[in-house]
Design a protein around this motif. Structure first.
Motif, PDB file in Angstrom:
ATOM      1  N   ALA A 865       0.860  -1.188   0.000  1.00  0.00           N
ATOM      2  CA  ALA A 865       0.000   0.000   0.000  1.00  0.00           C
ATOM      3  C   ALA A 865       0.889   1.228   0.000  1.00  0.00           C
ATOM      4  CB  ALA A 865      -0.915   0.009   1.218  1.00  0.00           C
ATOM      5  N   LYS A 866       0.453   2.281  -0.662  1.00  0.00           N
ATOM      6  CA  LYS A 866       1.156   3.557  -0.650  1.00  0.00           C
ATOM      7  C   LYS A 866       0.358   4.508   0.218  1.00  0.00           C
ATOM      8  CE  LYS A 866       3.243   7.007  -3.684  1.00  0.00           C
ATOM      9  NZ  LYS A 866       3.458   7.427  -5.102  1.00  0.00           N
ATOM     10  N   LEU A 867       1.029   5.009   1.267  1.00  0.00           N
ATOM     11  CA  LEU A 867       0.348   5.867   2.225  1.00  0.00           C
ATOM     12  C   LEU A 867       0.720   7.308   2.001  1.00  0.00           C
ATOM     13  CD1 LEU A 867       0.788   3.779   5.517  1.00  0.00           C
ATOM     14  CD2 LEU A 867      -0.989   3.621   3.769  1.00  0.00           C
ATOM     15  N   GLN A 868      -0.214   8.207   2.094  1.00  0.00           N
ATOM     16  CA  GLN A 868       0.012   9.640   1.990  1.00  0.00           C
ATOM     17  C   GLN A 868       0.042  10.194   3.403  1.00  0.00           C
ATOM     18  OE1 GLN A 868       0.416  11.655  -0.923  1.00  0.00           O
ATOM     19  NE2 GLN A 868       1.077  13.094   0.670  1.00  0.00           N
ATOM     20  N   GLY A 869       1.225  10.774   3.804  1.00  0.00           N
ATOM     21  CA  GLY A 869       1.349  11.298   5.158  1.00  0.00           C
ATOM     22  C   GLY A 869       1.300  12.805   5.203  1.00  0.00           C
ATOM     23  N   ARG A 870       1.555  13.357   6.357  1.00  0.00           N
ATOM     24  CA  ARG A 870       1.602  14.793   6.547  1.00  0.00           C
ATOM     25  C   ARG A 870       3.066  15.224   6.515  1.00  0.00           C
ATOM     26  NH1 ARG A 870      -2.500  12.861   9.718  1.00  0.00           N
ATOM     27  NH2 ARG A 870      -1.071  12.347  11.416  1.00  0.00           N
ATOM     28  N   PRO A 871       3.460  16.195   5.634  1.00  0.00           N
ATOM     29  CA  PRO A 871       4.875  16.562   5.459  1.00  0.00           C
ATOM     30  C   PRO A 871       5.537  16.915   6.786  1.00  0.00           C
ATOM     31  CG  PRO A 871       3.519  17.618   3.789  1.00  0.00           C
ATOM     32  CD  PRO A 871       2.583  17.020   4.769  1.00  0.00           C
ATOM     33  N   TRP A 872       6.781  16.397   6.886  1.00  0.00           N
ATOM     34  CA  TRP A 872       7.632  16.676   8.023  1.00  0.00           C
ATOM     35  C   TRP A 872       7.005  16.270   9.367  1.00  0.00           C
ATOM     36  CZ3 TRP A 872      12.197  17.036   6.248  1.00  0.00           C
ATOM     37  CH2 TRP A 872      12.420  17.633   5.006  1.00  0.00           C
ATOM     38  N   GLN A 873       6.145  15.192   9.319  1.00  0.00           N
ATOM     39  CA  GLN A 873       5.597  14.615  10.561  1.00  0.00           C
ATOM     40  C   GLN A 873       5.903  13.124  10.574  1.00  0.00           C
ATOM     41  OE1 GLN A 873       1.638  15.590  11.829  1.00  0.00           O
ATOM     42  NE2 GLN A 873       1.618  17.516  10.681  1.00  0.00           N
ATOM     43  N   ARG A 874       6.016  12.591  11.799  1.00  0.00           N
ATOM     44  CA  ARG A 874       6.350  11.176  11.990  1.00  0.00           C
ATOM     45  C   ARG A 874       5.078  10.434  12.438  1.00  0.00           C
ATOM     46  NH1 ARG A 874      11.408  10.382  15.500  1.00  0.00           N
ATOM     47  NH2 ARG A 874      12.397  10.783  13.483  1.00  0.00           N
ATOM     48  N   THR A 875       4.777   9.317  11.799  1.00  0.00           N
ATOM     49  CA  THR A 875       3.597   8.499  12.100  1.00  0.00           C
ATOM     50  C   THR A 875       4.018   7.059  12.295  1.00  0.00           C
ATOM     51  OG1 THR A 875       2.169   9.947  10.776  1.00  0.00           O
ATOM     52  CG2 THR A 875       1.356   7.725  11.264  1.00  0.00           C
ATOM     53  N   PRO A 952       1.675  19.882  14.327  1.00  0.00           N
ATOM     54  CA  PRO A 952       0.818  19.845  15.526  1.00  0.00           C
ATOM     55  C   PRO A 952       1.527  20.424  16.732  1.00  0.00           C
ATOM     56  CG  PRO A 952       1.646  17.654  15.033  1.00  0.00           C
ATOM     57  CD  PRO A 952       2.063  18.525  13.880  1.00  0.00           C
ATOM     58  N   PRO A 953       0.801  20.934  17.702  1.00  0.00           N
ATOM     59  CA  PRO A 953       1.417  21.494  18.912  1.00  0.00           C
ATOM     60  C   PRO A 953       2.285  20.451  19.596  1.00  0.00           C
ATOM     61  CG  PRO A 953      -0.917  22.052  18.835  1.00  0.00           C
ATOM     62  CD  PRO A 953      -0.678  21.078  17.729  1.00  0.00           C
ATOM     63  N   GLY A 954       3.507  20.895  20.047  1.00  0.00           N
ATOM     64  CA  GLY A 954       4.423  20.002  20.746  1.00  0.00           C
ATOM     65  C   GLY A 954       5.326  19.206  19.841  1.00  0.00           C
ATOM     66  N   ALA A 955       5.096  19.243  18.519  1.00  0.00           N
ATOM     67  CA  ALA A 955       5.936  18.479  17.601  1.00  0.00           C
ATOM     68  C   ALA A 955       7.236  19.253  17.330  1.00  0.00           C
ATOM     69  CB  ALA A 955       5.187  18.223  16.301  1.00  0.00           C
ATOM     70  N   PRO A 956       8.360  18.540  16.957  1.00  0.00           N
ATOM     71  CA  PRO A 956       9.618  19.245  16.578  1.00  0.00           C
ATOM     72  C   PRO A 956       9.349  20.212  15.421  1.00  0.00           C
ATOM     73  CG  PRO A 956       9.996  16.899  16.849  1.00  0.00           C
ATOM     74  CD  PRO A 956       8.541  17.083  16.892  1.00  0.00           C
ATOM     75  N   VAL A 957      10.113  21.366  15.390  1.00  0.00           N
ATOM     76  CA  VAL A 957       9.881  22.410  14.382  1.00  0.00           C
ATOM     77  C   VAL A 957      11.177  22.678  13.608  1.00  0.00           C
ATOM     78  CG1 VAL A 957       8.074  23.489  15.764  1.00  0.00           C
ATOM     79  CG2 VAL A 957      10.436  24.243  16.047  1.00  0.00           C
ATOM     80  N   TRP A 958      11.040  23.391  12.502  1.00  0.00           N
ATOM     81  CA  TRP A 958      12.197  23.877  11.733  1.00  0.00           C
ATOM     82  C   TRP A 958      12.904  24.980  12.522  1.00  0.00           C
ATOM     83  CZ3 TRP A 958      14.077  22.467   6.883  1.00  0.00           C
ATOM     84  CH2 TRP A 958      13.315  21.528   6.177  1.00  0.00           C
ATOM     85  N   PRO A 999      12.556  19.015  11.185  1.00  0.00           N
ATOM     86  CA  PRO A 999      12.078  18.392  12.427  1.00  0.00           C
ATOM     87  C   PRO A 999      12.685  17.037  12.711  1.00  0.00           C
ATOM     88  CG  PRO A 999      10.223  19.361  11.277  1.00  0.00           C
ATOM     89  CD  PRO A 999      11.409  19.460  10.338  1.00  0.00           C
ATOM     90  N   PHE A1000      13.213  16.378  11.661  1.00  0.00           N
ATOM     91  CA  PHE A1000      13.819  15.077  11.874  1.00  0.00           C
ATOM     92  C   PHE A1000      15.300  15.205  12.208  1.00  0.00           C
ATOM     93  CE2 PHE A1000      10.545  13.889   8.447  1.00  0.00           C
ATOM     94  CZ  PHE A1000       9.533  13.777   9.393  1.00  0.00           C
TER      95      PHE A1000
END
Length: 1012
Positions: A865-875, A952-958, A999-1000
């Motif tokens: 399956a190919k999943l579409q995520g949210r840029p620069w977020q970890r899932t 999202p709030p609390g997530a790592p930022v640029w 963020p990574f």
């Protein structure tokens, strides 16, 4: 000297002057007298001596009013009975018992009645009338007068005006030694001789009671005489003597037997007990109850009968007229001297002398000696004792002014009841309202036929006294033995005075008591089966026979039966079964038969007969229903079964699973029971081999079902439950349990049974086993594949490739879930988003994947399956897998809608359970790198980043870090969030750059800054 009169509580007397204007058509002419013993009186100890006290103007004096109660005032009292206006006058009482207030007068007009009230209050709170006079004084002066001892209170009723009222008091200050004897009356000679020790001897002739009776015998028959009520008596003296002899009975000692009861026997018992230390007792029956009363009280109560009082020496007729005097208004006064035995209570003193003892002892010798004898009588057990004293009873009178007859009583019906002994006789009680009877009463039936209510011979009815009833609060009379022919009767009561005269009759209507209800019949039914009808159409299959019994009524007031009324179903007119004189015995029996109504196969019908007993008076008993239960013996149609597998509940922590079947009811089915047999049992019985594990259970069920056609038997099955499942709203819900470890197929058959409507289900007619159809039941599988592996490969465009892989799933299990000839079922994987702070059930589902076989050795199944995520977020993602759904139909089975189905979801395929989740795998979704821009401001250069992603709030930022490139390369300040930017104040000959960190943790740049 003065003599002392007794009060009315001890004794009182009357004189009636029935001569001249005072003559009465009911009583012979003469001057008659009477003495009544009060509650404090006693047992006479000798003859009664009547003496003339000859009042005159010196020994009598006038008294006035003490108070009054009425309409108007003195001189103009208004009397109107219609308006309730009467007048009560209260005179001054004498100061001593040597005087007696004996005469009351009023001056008035029109129609007035003057009555003297007896001062002894009754239970009703009323004063009995001592004497009443409704005619004016014979002189024609519009003056009314009444003579009665102790008449301090008088009452005026009727219509008219009273202008004046007064009274006279007579004195006992007389020369008693020289008083003239007017009469001597003794107890009947034949009785007195037997009690001579206690009763003083009388002069010759004074004990001749028959002579006294002849002088005063009533001239008319009694109102209670059922043959000639109130008619003139052809020989009044003979009739009265016969009546009194009947009441008195044979004299004691005549050998008539110890059981003889009468006034003479009461007299003997009363006197013989005087010196025995006991009180004689009279025992008798009253209202079905045995009652006892002291003999002396019973004997004295008998004096209420005028004839008996003359026999006792307490009533009689004067031998001559008293001498006239100069007393005002011709008032006269005599006295009765009566020696009595009085019962004194413990500590009670004897009565003081009256002043007439010497005169009495001279007239009747032996009085003083009897007093001495009495003092030696033994005490009674309660400490009371007998004492002999002489009573002086005042007898005020007015010549030619006798008192009125008793007033007509108002009657109140107080109830009726059937006699307990006779079957058609009843008793009634009538209350006397607003009157207090002083004598006997006559109680008769006047309508629809005339009859006496008194016991005794028709021409000589026994006396009747109105007794006081505390529950009713009034005097009552009761009649027994009234014939039950009429629904109501009119009765009348009239009162008697001491002379033997009867007042007018009061009447009322009393209703016959309600008859006991006609006894209802009882019935029992027998259903006689007939030939079993052919076909399935409506037909009668039995005959109903009903046996009806009824008890012959025999209780008080019961009505004889004349028949039974039976309402038979479908017959327009009830059957009438006669009962006649030929039916003997206490129980009567009748039988009826009729064909049962038409029914359809398995139908339960209830036939109802309505029964009633009928009486000869046209009444009927309450309706009684008796039923017969008809069961059509033809079997109920079996429900159609579908070939689909039916799933039980899934296995859990319980050792059992539940099966819930919804059964569409066939016509007339009232309930169902369920038979079950396991696949193992049936394969063994049919000789079939054990199934392979890889064989689908739908195919296994089809194989067994095909063998049932010729080999199945009822003995292979057992009841799934002891319960019978009732039909409600056209369907039955059958629930039972199976062992949770059941792996094979269980076959169930629904058996219809019939029941009585409205009763708990009971088996009556059932569907034959060979007509039932089986359904196959399975416990859903609980196995699941191995835990899957997850591989991810993120791209630069915000997507990631995900692979889910399962290795070595059991091949035979997969085969058991595949029907040959149908597309292969797939193992499925479920991708979810892992949430660290939530239970797995709340993880978000991302996608369901079908896994394809990618390798045979080892067997591997995978899906991509190919999943579409949210840029620069970890899932984080996880996966679980399940086997293909289990098919419910075998190859070649025809899909039909069964009448036995799952009560919940009827699966076309039974879904397999999801297995456990894999270890979560993190995916870093990348995206475009932000752009660095510069702009000049007043105090320097502003450095910012554009194209930053929303996080999202609390997530790592640029972040951005300012670098100095020349002259001394290196960091210039601390890193700052890229979203806030920084401000640079450049120096001449310096160059700068910006380093971005994602963020990574990845770095981008450095990006030189162009400063122009």
């Amino acid at each position: 000297m003065s003599i002392v009169f007794c009060d009315r509580a001890t004794a009182f007397g009357d004189i009636a002057w029935l001569r001249g204007a005072g003559c009465d058509p009911d009583i012979p002419e003469g001057i008659h007298w009477h003495v009544t013993m009060g509650r404090d009186g006693g047992l006479p100890a000798g003859p009664t001596v009547i003496v003339d006290l000859r009042p005159n103007s010196d020994s009598c004096h006038y008294v006035g009013l003490r108070r009054y109660f009425g309409q108007g005032g003195p001189g103009s009292w208004q009397i109107d009975a219609d308006q309730g206006h009467d007048l009560t006058l209260v005179f001054e009482k004498p100061s001593t018992r040597s005087e007696v207030l004996g005469w009351a007068f009023i001056q008035g007009d029109r129609e007035l009645t003057l009555s003297a009230a007896d001062p002894l209050l009754t239970w009703q709170g009323l004063w009995p009338v001592g004497a009443a006079r409704s005619k004016p004084f014979p002189s024609g002066s519009n003056r009314w007068c009444v003579a009665s001892a102790d008449c301090e209170t008088v009452r005026v009723t009727g219509y008219g005006t009273v202008s004046e009222a007064w009274a006279y008091v007579g004195s006992g200050s007389v020369d008693i030694a020289n008083a003239r004897v007017l009469a001597i009356a003794s107890l009947a000679d034949e009785t007195a001789e037997n009690i001579r020790r206690y009763y003083l001897s009388a002069p010759d002739g004074s004990g001749d009671w028959e002579k006294r009776v002849r002088k005063s015998a009533p001239l008319h028959r009694l109102p209670s005489d059922s043959e000639h009520p109130g008619d003139p008596a052809p020989d009044p003296e003979r009739l009265e003597l016969f009546r009194i002899r009947t009441l008195v009975g044979p004299p004691p000692g005549t050998g008539s037997g110890a059981g003889v009861q009468g006034v003479a026997e009461w007299c003997r018992k009363a006197y013989m007990a005087l010196d025995s230390g006991e009180r004689g007792t009279i025992t008798g029956e009253a209202g079905g109850t045995t009652v006892s009363q002291p003999a002396d009280e019973t004997y004295l109560q008998a004096s209420v009968d005028p004839g008996v009082a003359r026999w006792q020496g307490l009533s009689g007729t004067l031998d001559g007229e008293p001498e006239p005097t100069d007393a005002p208004n011709r008032i006269g006064l005599a006295a009765a001297l009566v020696p009595v035995f009085q019962l004194l209570g413990p500590g009670q003193s004897p009565a003081p002398p009256t002043g007439a003892e010497e005169f009495y002892n001279k007239t009747i010798p032996g009085f003083t000696g009897l007093q001495d004898t009495t003092r030696n009588f033994p005490q009674l057990e309660d400490g009371s004792r007998w004492d002999l004293s002489l009573l002086v009873v005042p007898l005020p009178y007015l010549p030619e002014c006798p008192q009125d007859k008793p007033a007509s009583p108002q009657l109140l019906p107080l109830g009726s009841s059937w006699n307990a002994v006779t079957t058609d006789r009843w008793s009634a009680t009538v209350g006397l309202d607003h009157v207090v009877p002083r004598g006997e009463v006559a109680f008769v039936q006047t309508e629809p036929t005339r009859a006496t209510m008194h016991p005794g011979d028709p021409g000589a009815p026994e006396p009747m006294i109105a007794g006081f009833s505390k529950p009713y609060g009034r005097h009552i009379v009761t009649a027994a033995g009234i014939e039950g022919e009429h629904p109501s009767i009119t009765v009348g009561v009239c009162l008697q005075d001491w002379l033997g005269r009867w007042g007018d009759m009061g009447e009322t209507v009393i209703e016959r008591p309600a008859r006991p209800p006609v006894p209802p019949p009882q019935g029992s039914t027998l259903v006689i089966p007939g030939p079993v009808p052919a076909g399935d159409g409506p037909a009668s299959s039995a005959t109903v026979r009903a046996e009806i019994t009824v008890h012959r009524p025999a209780g008080p007031g019961a009505v004889p039966l004349n028949g039974l009324r039976v309402a038979v179903p479908r017959e327009p007119v009830p059957r009438l079964l006669p009962i006649g004189p030929g039916d003997v015995g206490g129980i009567i029996t009748r039988t009826v038969e009729f064909p049962a109504r038409e029914t359809t196969p398995g139908e339960v019908a209830v036939e109802t007969l309505t029964l009633q007993s009928t009486g000869v008076d046209g009444g009927a008993s309450s309706a009684v229903s008796v039923t017969a239960r008809i069961v059509d013996p033809r079997p109920v149609r079996a429900p159609v079964a579908s070939p689909r597998l039916i799933a039980a509940t899934r296995r859990g922590n319980s050792p059992a699973v539940t099966v819930a079947l919804a059964i569409t009811a066939a016509p007339n089915a009232r309930a169902y029971r369920v038979l079950v047999a396991s696949e193992t049992t049936l394969r063994s019985a049919f000789g079939l081999p054990a199934p392979a594990r890889a064989e689908p259970r739908a195919e296994r069920a089809a194989t067994v079902r095909r063998a049932m056609a010729v080999r199945d038997q009822r003995r292979f099955y057992s009841w799934a439950s002891t319960n019978t499942f009732p039909v409600q709203d056209g369907a039955a819900l059958a629930t039972f349990e199976l062992p949770a470890g059941t792996d094979g197929v269980v076959f169930a058959r629904a058996v219809a049974v019939t029941t009585i409507p409205g009763t708990p289900p009971t088996e009556a007619v059932s569907t034959p086993f060979e007509r039932t159809e089986p359904v196959a039941i399975v416990v859903p599988r609980s196995e699941f594949p191995p835990v899957p592996d997850i591989e991810t490969s993120p791209g630069d465009d915000g997507t990631a490739a995900v692979t889910v892989r399962v290795t070595r799933p059991p091949a035979d299990l997969l085969s058991s879930l595949q029907i040959q000839g149908k597309p292969a079922a797939k193992i499925q994987a479920r991708l979810v988003e892992y949430l660290a702070d939530a239970e797995p059930v709340y993880w978000h589902e991302i996608k369901i994947l079908d896994l394809e076989k990618s390798s045979d050795d080892p067997p591997v199944y995978e899906g991509k399956a190919k999943l579409q995520g949210r840029p620069w977020q970890r899932t984080a993602v996880a996966a679980c897998v399940r086997y293909p759904a289990e098919p419910t139909l075998a190859a070649g089975d025809i899909i039909i809608t069964g009448e036995v189905r799952a009560a919940g979801l009827q699966y076309e395929e039974i879904p397999s359970p999801w297995g456990p989740y894999s270890t979560p795998v993190w995916i870093d979704f990348r995206g475009a790198v932000p752009t660095v821009r510069t702009s000049f401001i007043i105090d320097g250069v502003s450095v910012t980043a554009t194209g930053l992603p929303a996080l999202p709030p609390g997530a790592p930022v640029w972040t951005m870090q300012l670098l100095r490139l020349a002259p001394e390369p290196g960091p210039f300040g601390d890193p700052v969030p890229a979203s806030t930017g920084l401000t640079l104040r450049p120096r001449p000959h310096h160059s700068y750059a910006v380093l971005l960190t994602d963020p990574f943790g990845g770095q981008h740049g450095p990006v030189p800054l162009l400063l122009l």
